[in-house]
Design an enzyme around this catalytic site. Sequence first.
Site, PDB file in Angstrom:
ATOM      1  N   HIS A  26       0.847  -1.194   0.000  1.00 46.98           N
ATOM      2  CA  HIS A  26       0.000   0.000   0.000  1.00 46.98           C
ATOM      3  C   HIS A  26       0.875   1.233   0.000  1.00 46.98           C
ATOM      4  O   HIS A  26       2.055   1.201   0.374  1.00 46.98           O
ATOM      5  CB  HIS A  26      -0.932   0.007   1.218  1.00 46.98           C
ATOM      6  CG  HIS A  26      -0.233   0.353   2.514  1.00 46.98           C
ATOM      7  ND1 HIS A  26      -0.167   1.636   3.019  1.00 46.98           N
ATOM      8  CD2 HIS A  26       0.452  -0.427   3.396  1.00 46.98           C
ATOM      9  CE1 HIS A  26       0.506   1.635   4.155  1.00 46.98           C
ATOM     10  NE2 HIS A  26       0.897   0.400   4.412  1.00 46.98           N
ATOM     11  N   CYS A  27       0.302   2.352  -0.468  1.00 47.48           N
ATOM     12  CA  CYS A  27       0.954   3.652  -0.320  1.00 47.48           C
ATOM     13  C   CYS A  27       0.097   4.453   0.654  1.00 47.48           C
ATOM     14  O   CYS A  27      -0.559   3.870   1.510  1.00 47.48           O
ATOM     15  CB  CYS A  27       1.110   4.353  -1.673  1.00 47.48           C
ATOM     16  SG  CYS A  27      -0.449   4.673  -2.500  1.00 47.48           S
ATOM     17  N   MET A  28       0.063   5.764   0.522  1.00 52.74           N
ATOM     18  CA  MET A  28      -0.657   6.569   1.504  1.00 52.74           C
ATOM     19  C   MET A  28      -2.170   6.499   1.336  1.00 52.74           C
ATOM     20  O   MET A  28      -2.916   6.690   2.283  1.00 52.74           O
ATOM     21  CB  MET A  28      -0.200   8.036   1.410  1.00 52.74           C
ATOM     22  CG  MET A  28      -0.621   8.891   2.576  1.00 52.74           C
ATOM     23  SD  MET A  28       0.146   8.339   4.116  1.00 52.74           S
ATOM     24  CE  MET A  28      -0.755   9.331   5.306  1.00 52.74           C
TER      25      MET A  28
END
Length: 657
Positions: A26-28
């Site tokens: 995941h990223c932000m």
Amino acid sequence: MGRYVEDAKELLQLVGGKENVAAVSHCMTRMRFVLHDPQKADIRGIEAMKVVKGSFTQSGQFQIIIGNTVADFYNDFVAVSGIEGVAKEAVKEAAKQNQNVLQRMVTALAEIFAPLIPAIITGGLILGFRNCIDSLYLFEDGTKTLCETSQFWAGMDSFLWLIGEAVFHMLPVGICWSVTKKMGTTQMLGIVLGITLVSGQLLNAYAVAGTAAADIPVWNFGAFQVKMIGYQAQVLPAILAAFTLVYLEKFFRRITPAVVSMIVVPFCSLVLAVIAAHFVLGPIGWQIGSAISSVVYAGITGSFKVIFGAIFGFVYAPLVITGLHHMSNAIDLQLIADYGGTMLWPMIALSNIAQGSAVLGMILLQRRNQEAQEVNVPACASCYMGVTEPAMFGVNLKYGFPFLCGMIGSACAAVVCVTMGVTANAIGVGGLPGILSIQPEYMPAFGICMLVAVAVPFVLTFMLGSRKLETADFVGKPEAQEASAAADAAAVSSAQKGEQELPRKEVKNLKAFLSGRVISLKELNDGVFSEGVMGEGCAIIPESNVLLAPADAIVKVLMQDARHACGLILENGAEILLHVGIDTVNMKGDGFTYLVEEGQVVKAGTPLIRFDREKIKAAGYTDATVCIVTEQADIKKMRFAAGIQAKANATIVAEFE
């Protein structure tokens, strides 16, 4: 147990189960999946989930937009699935397994041109504006242009060519830089190589056709001669030369002792690459590029141009889904270099308009479905302005028939376009503003094409939708909305459980989180932030390097591996996301330092993140910093500043009611 356990279980089933997940990270704001079989993912079911704000596939990754609570969701997903999460770079490597050779080549081409697109669009708009003032005979009974009647505009026309020439004639410099940046080699060597392709010492590429063979300058090496020809606006020679430089540098770096590598590697790499470019690769690339543009030009202008236009207009939108549309950038630029304009790009702009018009039909059909309109309206607006992803992935592909209606409308408009010979000066904004890039004599014809691209998909979508949509699609599902509201309230309560709580009170405004110029999200040209997928907000082009809290809040979420963003809960229960730069997650935290911890209570002006602006720019990213209201709580109206100069912790950049 986390608050997203049930949602995580549902998502696991919808992506095809544990056995279908090759990798996940995941990223932000997004979950990033690599799926063994992407066809097993139930996209419609996934996008129907209340926690999901949208989804799309890019470079072999299936990305699901969750929001700034994605870290919590990810933790629950990993827990219920038993799948071990991996780093984002590992996900990218795994994603390549879903791509064939052609897709990998197209992905590489896309990554080369992506950093150049803003400059190319700017150059296209400038050329379009120049044509309006120096080629449209609108004054003194249609006998003179604006430049001929005004010295000011004549001077402006000459001045603007400074930018236009820099964008298009010097394009090989940008291409060589972008290739070296993508391949991780020395970018300055790429820039120098590009300059050697367009040097003033060489005969300009545009002057070659009008110069007698005997008058073309040469380098005379005694035993042989090499023509001193420039490669202004040429795409393939620059790409071939740049990749040659990349692999030469990697080769010499591998075999050269470290003690002399600083001298040997750049010298040998650059000199040999320049020799290869002018002796062999340049002439070959020029011929290949000219051959490709000749074939496309023949298709657009020949006896079968109507068939060519219909097919291209019909298939362009599906090409966007596969990513193959990125090849059109190189072809457009080659057409501009060879024929003084592109007949391909106008059809691309019309395809975007057609997809937006299909969404316009859905807006009318679902005018009583408030939940659907929250997606339809911004998607339509962004599509008309040239960004198609929210419209195609968020609306048209979700229902199916609007996408087909858009394709049919695009085909009809493309037929009219090639029949009238519409030509653009350059690549521009691929929507309604695209008319500014059309050559003046073809603007009326393109206006007719635009009307076709609007009317046909709109009418077809409305007619088919009236029969295909279910009652719930027309008016929404009240019971689902009530359940969603209850779930949202429970989520907020759960999010704050175990953390420090601020006294609940009204928040009137947000102060500047950095010193610098405030811009609207639209100016970011990012498919997620600029289109309001995450929520409303603004951005600041920073002049300072410490991100400050814009109001009293609790630090809700931090991303420890990238350290480029943070989520806050305000005193009124609203949630905001602060994100330093675009795509800076790829820097893996290099240049970023957190100054707070999760759960910490902060005051307006409290330092949150220190970041290195020079490192961000050196990595090829913008340092524009975003502030988005991801959960409004009891905020009824929001107004965000734009176009002003802000002072950190002093200037008000958002007002709430």
